[in-house]
Motif scaffolding. Structure first.
Motif, PDB file in Angstrom:
ATOM      1  N   LEU A  86      70.697  95.972  63.773  1.00 13.68           N
ATOM      2  CA  LEU A  86      70.181  96.023  65.275  1.00 13.68           C
ATOM      3  C   LEU A  86      71.243  96.017  66.142  1.00 13.68           C
ATOM      4  CD1 LEU A  86      67.652  95.467  67.166  1.00 13.68           C
ATOM      5  CD2 LEU A  86      67.939  93.081  66.420  1.00 13.68           C
ATOM      6  N   GLY A  87      72.421  95.360  65.943  1.00 14.09           N
ATOM      7  CA  GLY A  87      73.499  95.563  66.951  1.00 14.09           C
ATOM      8  C   GLY A  87      73.911  96.945  67.074  1.00 14.09           C
ATOM      9  N   ILE A  88      73.967  97.766  66.108  1.00 16.06           N
ATOM     10  CA  ILE A  88      74.371  99.221  66.019  1.00 16.06           C
ATOM     11  C   ILE A  88      73.440  99.917  66.951  1.00 16.06           C
ATOM     12  CG2 ILE A  88      74.452 101.172  64.964  1.00 16.06           C
ATOM     13  CD1 ILE A  88      76.036  99.643  62.584  1.00 16.06           C
ATOM     14  N   ALA A  89      72.060  99.424  66.721  1.00 21.96           N
ATOM     15  CA  ALA A  89      70.870 100.044  67.358  1.00 21.96           C
ATOM     16  C   ALA A  89      70.883 100.116  68.898  1.00 21.96           C
ATOM     17  CB  ALA A  89      69.423  99.624  66.883  1.00 21.96           C
ATOM     18  N   ARG A  90      71.250  98.725  69.434  1.00 21.35           N
ATOM     19  CA  ARG A  90      71.432  98.221  70.632  1.00 21.35           C
ATOM     20  C   ARG A  90      72.672  99.235  71.161  1.00 21.35           C
ATOM     21  NH1 ARG A  90      72.127  92.163  71.775  1.00 21.35           N
ATOM     22  NH2 ARG A  90      74.314  92.467  70.841  1.00 21.35           N
ATOM     23  N   ALA A  91      73.834  99.435  70.309  1.00 24.73           N
ATOM     24  CA  ALA A  91      75.056 100.059  70.994  1.00 24.73           C
ATOM     25  C   ALA A  91      74.686 101.526  71.226  1.00 24.73           C
ATOM     26  CB  ALA A  91      76.076  99.979  69.835  1.00 24.73           C
ATOM     27  N   ILE A  92      73.799 102.165  70.484  1.00 27.89           N
ATOM     28  CA  ILE A  92      73.433 103.743  70.470  1.00 27.89           C
ATOM     29  C   ILE A  92      72.152 103.959  71.440  1.00 27.89           C
ATOM     30  CG2 ILE A  92      74.797 103.957  68.575  1.00 27.89           C
ATOM     31  CD1 ILE A  92      71.985 104.495  67.007  1.00 27.89           C
ATOM     32  N   VAL A  93      71.340 102.731  71.884  1.00 26.42           N
ATOM     33  CA  VAL A  93      70.076 103.198  72.210  1.00 26.42           C
ATOM     34  C   VAL A  93      70.106 103.901  73.696  1.00 26.42           C
ATOM     35  CG1 VAL A  93      69.761 100.686  73.397  1.00 26.42           C
ATOM     36  CG2 VAL A  93      67.793 101.971  72.775  1.00 26.42           C
ATOM     37  N   THR A  94      71.284 103.490  74.602  1.00 22.75           N
ATOM     38  CA  THR A  94      71.381 104.022  75.828  1.00 22.75           C
ATOM     39  C   THR A  94      72.123 105.347  75.881  1.00 22.75           C
ATOM     40  OG1 THR A  94      73.206 102.679  76.156  1.00 22.75           O
ATOM     41  CG2 THR A  94      71.135 101.970  77.024  1.00 22.75           C
ATOM     42  N   LYS A  95      72.270 106.041  74.660  1.00 24.17           N
ATOM     43  CA  LYS A  95      72.922 107.288  74.699  1.00 24.17           C
ATOM     44  C   LYS A  95      74.277 107.330  75.019  1.00 24.17           C
ATOM     45  CE  LYS A  95      69.245 109.511  72.748  1.00 24.17           C
ATOM     46  NZ  LYS A  95      68.248 108.335  72.739  1.00 24.17           N
ATOM     47  N   PRO A  96      75.241 106.474  74.630  1.00 23.22           N
ATOM     48  CA  PRO A  96      76.375 106.276  75.305  1.00 23.22           C
ATOM     49  C   PRO A  96      77.356 107.688  74.593  1.00 23.22           C
ATOM     50  CG  PRO A  96      76.311 104.983  73.257  1.00 23.22           C
ATOM     51  CD  PRO A  96      74.926 105.336  73.421  1.00 23.22           C
TER      52      PRO A  96
END
Length: 308
Positions: free
Chosen positions: A141-151
């Protein structure tokens, strides 16, 4: 060559002790950059300075071609991060946590939440609060949060902690896809050297706050060669026989029981014959290949980083 992140003489002093010392790292666009170092080496502190969680004592950080300052919010918004242990609203579900994150990041593509959960294999988790997640699920979930905004860049501190072997492989494949297909730049640390070896384009070895070496994995792989590993109950005698009688100089005593012979032009059978003839007990003798672990340990011990 386009660099996404560079540091210049980056230094941090805590309570009179220099925990990061004049570190210069250079991370290219689209590559996977691996931080290697023992616990307490300074990896997390460097990542915290890059993300403005800790202020440098001296030195500069350049991200996306701009100097990082106290007000560089636009630069931080272009990065996704996990530093140390990811924190969530434990009574909420995964989607609700990601929705809140997108709101305060000003990112309003709701489809991105489902895409992120799908990528980290959490799309089938419904009706379950984060407080009931396993450690591995929280990491996902931490990785999902890191990538969700398309950084454009990911900074991940020990992202595979708590994952089983299948989960580790899935995230390894994900990082490769994000880097090679989507052009994301990934900076990650891990104590699992075998995983870094499989995915990194460049590695940096950090020890006691200092950058010992920054090198491409291609260079490391080019140095890898076969060697003969001898396990015996008398390393001192075995080393004497090999160097004096067999004239083998390219060998290394690893510990009280292991010797590595890097001159593999000598037939293994001849090595065995010479040792037995001189009454050296052989517990095992095998031909092996050098690894990133060999490289890492050699560099930390202050030796020349040679795997051959």
């Amino acid at each position: 060559m386009t660099y996404v992140l560079r540091t210049n003489q980056l230094t941090k002093v805590f309570m009179g002790k220099e925990v990061v010392s004049n570190v210069n790292i250079n991370i290219r666009k689209g590559e996977i950059y691996g931080f290697l170092g023992l616990n307490g080496a300074g990896k997390t502190t460097i990542m915290k300075m890059i993300t403005n969680l800790v202020k440098p004592t001296s030195g500069e950080i350049e991200i996306f071609g701009e100097k990082l300052t106290d007000t560089s919010y636009h630069l931080l918004g272009r990065m996704g991060t996990i530093i140390e242990y990811p924190i969530f609203y434990d009574n909420l579900q995964a989607r609700e946590n990601l929705d809140i994150h997108c709101e305060y990041m000003g990112y309003h593509n709701k489809n991105a939440i489902e895409e992120a959960l799908e990528l980290v294999k959490l799309s089938n988790i419904k009706g379950k609060a984060v407080k009931d997640f396993s450690l591995g699920m929280r990491q996902r979930l931490g990785i999902a949060r890191a990538i969700v905004t398309k950084p454009e860049m990911l900074i991940l501190d020990e992202p595979i902690n708590g994952l089983d072997p299948v989960g580790i492989k899935e995230l390894r494949d994900l990082f490769k896809i994000l880097s090679k297909e989507y052009g994301l730049t990934v900076l990650l640390s891990s104590h699992i050297l075998g995983e870094i070896e499989l995915i990194a384009d460049t590695i940096a070895v950090i020890d006691q706050g200092k950058l010992i070496q920054e090198v491409s994995m291609e260079q490391v792989r080019d140095q890898k060669a076969e060697y003969i590993e001898l396990v015996t109950n008398d390393c001192k005698k075995a080393a004497y026989v090999l160097s004096d009688y067999a004239s083998i100089s390219n060998l290394r005593v690893i510990d009280d029981h292991i010797i590595r012979i890097y001159d593999v032009s000598i037939p293994q059978s001849e090595v065995v014959k010479m040792l037995i003839f001189n009454d050296v007990v052989i517990e095992s003798i095998t031909k092996k290949n050098g690894s990133l672990e060999d490289y890492f340990l050699t560099v930390l011990k202050g030796g020349e980083p040679c795997l051959s």
